[in-house]
Scaffold this motif. Structure first.
Motif, PDB file in Angstrom:
ATOM      1  N   VAL A  21     -31.713  -4.756 -20.282  1.00 38.92           N
ATOM      2  CA  VAL A  21     -31.127  -3.810 -20.808  1.00 38.92           C
ATOM      3  C   VAL A  21     -33.018  -3.164 -20.004  1.00 38.92           C
ATOM      4  O   VAL A  21     -34.299  -4.398 -19.844  1.00 38.92           O
ATOM      5  N   GLU A  22     -32.963  -1.574 -20.318  1.00 41.89           N
ATOM      6  CA  GLU A  22     -33.663  -0.954 -19.521  1.00 41.89           C
ATOM      7  C   GLU A  22     -35.307  -1.298 -20.282  1.00 41.89           C
ATOM      8  O   GLU A  22     -35.389  -1.413 -21.763  1.00 41.89           O
ATOM      9  N   ASP A  23     -36.175  -1.175 -19.574  1.00 41.18           N
ATOM     10  CA  ASP A  23     -37.442  -1.691 -20.291  1.00 41.18           C
ATOM     11  C   ASP A  23     -38.028  -0.558 -21.627  1.00 41.18           C
ATOM     12  O   ASP A  23     -38.806  -0.933 -22.371  1.00 41.18           O
ATOM     13  N   ASN A  24     -37.582   0.948 -21.789  1.00 38.33           N
ATOM     14  CA  ASN A  24     -37.771   1.922 -22.652  1.00 38.33           C
ATOM     15  C   ASN A  24     -37.070   1.278 -24.169  1.00 38.33           C
ATOM     16  O   ASN A  24     -37.766   1.721 -25.095  1.00 38.33           O
ATOM     17  N   LYS A  25     -35.740   0.728 -23.873  1.00 36.43           N
ATOM     18  CA  LYS A  25     -34.915  -0.060 -25.109  1.00 36.43           C
ATOM     19  C   LYS A  25     -35.351  -1.023 -25.113  1.00 36.43           C
ATOM     20  O   LYS A  25     -36.091  -1.142 -26.540  1.00 36.43           O
ATOM     21  N   LYS A  26     -36.082  -1.661 -24.815  1.00 35.62           N
ATOM     22  CA  LYS A  26     -36.221  -3.105 -24.950  1.00 35.62           C
ATOM     23  C   LYS A  26     -37.933  -2.953 -25.560  1.00 35.62           C
ATOM     24  O   LYS A  26     -38.157  -3.608 -27.256  1.00 35.62           O
ATOM     25  N   GLU A  27     -38.372  -2.315 -25.076  1.00 35.73           N
ATOM     26  CA  GLU A  27     -39.754  -1.703 -26.476  1.00 35.73           C
ATOM     27  C   GLU A  27     -39.417  -1.012 -27.380  1.00 35.73           C
ATOM     28  O   GLU A  27     -40.052  -1.026 -28.613  1.00 35.73           O
TER      29      GLU A  27
END
Length: 116
Positions: A21-27
């Motif tokens: 998953v994209e890093d911003n969504k992981k965050e």
């Protein structure tokens, strides 16, 4: 098994699911992953207790009189919260997936190209 170990295992399992998953969504979902892991570990402990004491206390004199145990009540609350968190996490995963065309999509595209 110790509750902290259960928490860590669940946390690592969910984090692994979110690897692609994209890093911003992981965050964005980090707190939800922690909450899901916490609820999972809490319910692990509650299940152990419930296996010993049950979810209902029955009056030994009058079997018709019954009372829910606090562990049983809390387990159900946690299960409901956990399922909402997991459903939310899953919706993030579903938005990250690029769906391939299925047979219907291919059929529509074929029909569209014939009509052009």
């Amino acid at each position: 098994m110790e509750k902290t170990l259960v928490y860590k295992r669940e946390y690592e399992k969910i984090k692994k699911i979110f690897n692609d998953v994209e890093d911003n969504k992981k965050e964005l979902v980090e707190g939800l992953i922690q909450d899901a892991s916490f609820l999972y570990a809490e319910n692990y402990v509650l299940r152990e207790l419930i296996m010993e004491v049950g979810t209902i206390k029955i009056n030994p004199v009058n079997k018709a009189l019954q009372k829910s145990t606090e562990a049983g009540k809390q387990y159900l609350k946690n299960v409901n919260s956990y399922s909402i968190v997991i459903k939310t996490l899953n919706s993030i995963l579903q938005k990250n997936v690029i769906e391939e065309d299925d047979d219907f999509d291919k059929w529509i595209k074929d029909k569209m190209s014939i009509n052009e």
